[in-house]
Design a protein around this motif. Structure first.
Motif, mmCIF file in Angstrom:
data_model
loop_
_atom_site.group_PDB
_atom_site.id
_atom_site.type_symbol
_atom_site.label_atom_id
_atom_site.label_comp_id
_atom_site.label_asym_id
_atom_site.label_seq_id
_atom_site.Cartn_x
_atom_site.Cartn_y
_atom_site.Cartn_z
ATOM 1 N N GLN A 98 -51.908 39.234 -30.881
ATOM 2 C CA GLN A 98 -52.352 38.009 -30.208
ATOM 3 C C GLN A 98 -53.520 37.341 -30.908
ATOM 4 O O GLN A 98 -53.786 36.165 -30.679
ATOM 5 C CB GLN A 98 -52.680 38.316 -28.746
ATOM 6 N N ARG A 99 -54.181 38.075 -31.787
ATOM 7 C CA ARG A 99 -55.207 37.449 -32.620
ATOM 8 C C ARG A 99 -54.556 36.449 -33.575
ATOM 9 O O ARG A 99 -55.136 35.408 -33.901
ATOM 10 C CB ARG A 99 -55.938 38.540 -33.409
ATOM 11 N N PRO A 102 -51.314 33.939 -30.158
ATOM 12 C CA PRO A 102 -51.707 34.156 -28.763
ATOM 13 C C PRO A 102 -50.535 34.267 -27.796
ATOM 14 O O PRO A 102 -50.684 34.839 -26.711
ATOM 15 C CB PRO A 102 -52.568 32.926 -28.452
ATOM 16 N N THR A 126 -53.843 37.608 -23.663
ATOM 17 C CA THR A 126 -54.223 36.198 -23.698
ATOM 18 C C THR A 126 -53.449 35.457 -22.609
ATOM 19 O O THR A 126 -52.376 35.908 -22.175
ATOM 20 C CB THR A 126 -53.850 35.576 -25.052
#
Length: 275
Positions: A98-99, A102, A126
Motif C-alpha cells: 500500500q506504500r 494505496p 489505507t
C-alpha cells in the motif's frame, strides 16, 4: 455452562508460554519483543547449532519486502494472499504494497493463537485498500479461499505468498500438491512467491533439533521439490536460488543464505508471465 455468553464463542487463547512456538521463535530471531523465555532459549540453541539462523529470518523478511514492492510497482499486482504470515512486524505485506499502491488488498492467513492475538496490527489498511485476517490452517484450502474471496476478487490475478511456511507440511508430495491446489484456484496471471530452507546435512540437523524442542516440526525442501511446487508456472530469471540474490537492494549481495526461493507466474498469455 459459563454465565458469560461470550465464553463459548471467544474462549481465552492458550498461548502456552512454557513451550517454544514457531511464530514467537521467528520473532525472536528478527529482534522482536513478542516472545517468551522458552522461545528465546530455542533461538539461542538454534544460533549455537546453526550459525545462519538469524540470517535465514532476516533474509526472508527482506525478500518479502523486495518481492512485494517489485510485484506492486513493476508488475501492477494489487491483490496478495499471505498464507502463514506469522507475527506482525515492521513492513508487513500490506504496508509494503500500500506504500506503492494505496488501493492494494491483502488477506493474511494463519492459525496460530499468538498471531490471532496480534492480528489487529495487520488490519491497519489505507482507506483506498483493504486488509483482512483469516484464522485458518494453510492445509484447509477450501476454507482459506472461501474466506479470501470476501476481500479479494479471485477472477483477477492474486499473489500467493508462502514465506518460510511450506516446511510445516512435512511430506514433500503433500507440500507439492498443496501449492498446486492453491495456484489452481487463482486466476491466470497470478503469481507465487515461495521461499524455504534448502535441504542440507546442516539444515536437516538444525530442523531435527528444532522439532525436538516441542514446537511444530519444520522440514527443508530439495531443489526438485521446490521446482515441482511451481510445475506449470513460469519462473523467470534469476530462477530458484538463494533469496538474497533475488534483485538485491544494493550491489554486492550478502553471502548466500540457505533460504531458497523464487517468483513464479501462472501463464495468461501476456508479457508479464516471462518478464
Amino acid at each position: 455452562m459459563s454465565d458469560n455468553p461470550q465464553a463459548s464463542v471467544n474462549p481465552p487463547l492458550d498461548l502456552q508460554p512454557h513451550k517454544p512456538h514457531s511464530a514467537r521463535f521467528w520473532n525472536y530471531l528478527l529482534g522482536g519483543k513478542d516472545h517468551y523465555p522458552a522461545d528465546q532459549a530455542l533461538g539461542e540453541q538454534m544460533k549455537d547449532e546453526f550459525a545462519g539462523a538469524v540470517d535465514l529470518a532476516r533474509s526472508t523478511r527482506a525478500f518479502l519486502g523486495r518481492t512485494v514492492r517489485y510485484l506492486t510497482a513493476e508488475k501492477g499486482y494489487r491483490q496478495f494472499l499471505d498464507v502463514g504470515t506469522g507475527l506482525p512486524t515492521a513492513d508487513n505485506t500490506h504496508e509494503v504494497a500500500q506504500r506503492v499502491a494505496p488501493d492494494a488488498r491483502i488477506v493474511y492467513v494463519d492459525n496460530d493463537p499468538i498471531v490471532l492475538a496480534h492480528a489487529r496490527a495487520l488490519l491497519n489498511s489505507t482507506p483506498e485498500g483493504d486488509t483482512d485476517y483469516v484464522d485458518a490452517d494453510l492445509n484447509d484450502v477450501d476454507t482459506v479461499m472461501a474466506a479470501a474471496s470476501e476481500t479479494l476478487d479471485l477472477d483477477e490475478p492474486v499473489v500467493l505468498m508462502l514465506m518460510a511456511v511450506i516446511g510445516h507440511v512435512t511430506d514433500p508430495g503433500e507440500a507439492i500438491a498443496l501449492v498446486q491446489n492453491y495456484m489452481s484456484r487463482l486466476a491466470p496471471g497470478s503469481a507465487l512467491v515461495m521461499c524455504t530452507t534448502l535441504s542440507s546435512p546442516e539444515i536437516d540437523a538444525a530442523n531435527r533439533a528444532y522439532a525436538e524442542s516441542g514446537t511444530q516440526p519444520y522440514v527443508a525442501s530439495s531443489a526438485e521439490t521446490m521446482l515441482a511446487m511451481a510445475d506449470g508456472l513460469i519462473i523467470p530469471d534469476p530462477g530458484l536460488g538463494p533469496i538474497n540474490r533475488w534483485h538485491p537492494d544494493e550491489a554486492g549481495a550478502d553471502p548466500d543464505t540457505q533460504q531458497y526461493g523464487y517468483i513464479a507466474y501462472k501463464p495468461d498469455g501476456s508479457e508479464r508471465e516471462v518478464s
